[in-house]
Design a protein around this motif. Structure first.
Motif: not given
Length: 252
Positions: A177-178, A166-173, A209-213, A125-132
């Motif tokens: 990214q911002e 690699h379902f989640l990896e693909d969604l995240a990539s 790889r994604l440099d996330l917090n 959900l967060v990879f699909t709708h990160p602005n939520w």
């Protein structure tokens, strides 16, 4: 605290489900509540968080609503040979709960979490709708779908062969990214959990790889409610940055 069980029919599923809600006693009409969307795991239901943990006690002194929807055995997907649970969650449950309950729609006040299958759902959900959302909590998550044939004999109800790699990896990539970099991630798993190696690798992927917090924590425990209950206080303290015994902000 107030505990609500909201049962209604949903067009996407063409059936009724129950959404479980914890609300604080003190609700101010001009101050919408922060909200934690909590997702259940495979073989469980939305009331698992209510029945099997002291979540209600831990949130007593917070300004937090907790919402736990029913997601069946869907893996938070529109099932290939079943019901469109993803549409039901994202296009019906979340919007309707926001209309019905005194909860904030501001991303800074919205958090999503889940355990096992629900951890997969929270990450999806967060990879699909990160602005939520502004924070995500993944607990003992299924992060590699290749394990599904071992977990559930009916997995073909969700995915036709082959199971996506690699379902989640693909969604995240593919996500903005911002937007992802604005989100706080908390990932935890027990040292004895059969999914630990997968989670070690996925946490490294998000960090390097994604440099996330990402805050990644492991501690003694298995894939069970004893472990999940034990980590709840740390999770809620990390999320809300308050003392759970009185609701006061943590001192620096």
């Amino acid at each position: 605290m107030t505990l609500l069980n909201l049962t209604r029919a949903w067009p996407a599923l063409q059936e009724q489900t129950t959404t479980h809600v914890i609300l604080p006693n003190n609700i101010q009409s001009d101050h919408p509540l922060q909200v934690l969307w909590m997702f259940h795991g495979l073989g469980d239901s939305g009331n698992g968080w209510i029945r099997k943990t002291n979540l209600e006690v831990l949130t007593k002194y917070t300004n937090l609503a907790v919402i736990t929807p029913e997601m069946g055995r869907s893996f938070y997907m529109n099932m290939a040979n079943g019901l469109p649970y993803w549409n039901y969650l994202t296009k019906e449950v979340i919007p309707e709960m926001r209309k019905l309950l005194p909860i904030s729609t501001d991303p800074k006040d919205n958090f999503v979490s889940g355990v096992s299958m629900g951890g997969f759902g929270a990450l999806k959900l967060v990879f699909t709708h990160p602005n939520w959302f502004s924070a995500t909590i993944a607990i003992s998550s299924v992060v590699d779908l290749s394990i599904l044939p071992e977990l559930m004999p009916d997995y073909r109800g969700i995915f036709n062969d082959p199971i996506p790699k690699h379902f989640l990896e693909d969604l995240a990539s593919q996500a903005p990214q911002e937007s992802l970099k604005k989100i706080r991630f908390y990932d935890c798993i027990g040292d004895q959990d059969f999914l630990k190696s997968d989670n070690d690798s996925f946490a490294t992927y998000m960090k390097t790889r994604l440099d996330l917090n990402v805050t990644y924590k492991t501690s003694p425990g298995d894939h069970d409610w004893l472990y999940w209950q034990s980590v709840l206080p740390d999770i809620l303290t990390w999320l809300l940055k308050v003392r759970l015994d009185n609701g006061q902000p943590l001192s620096n």
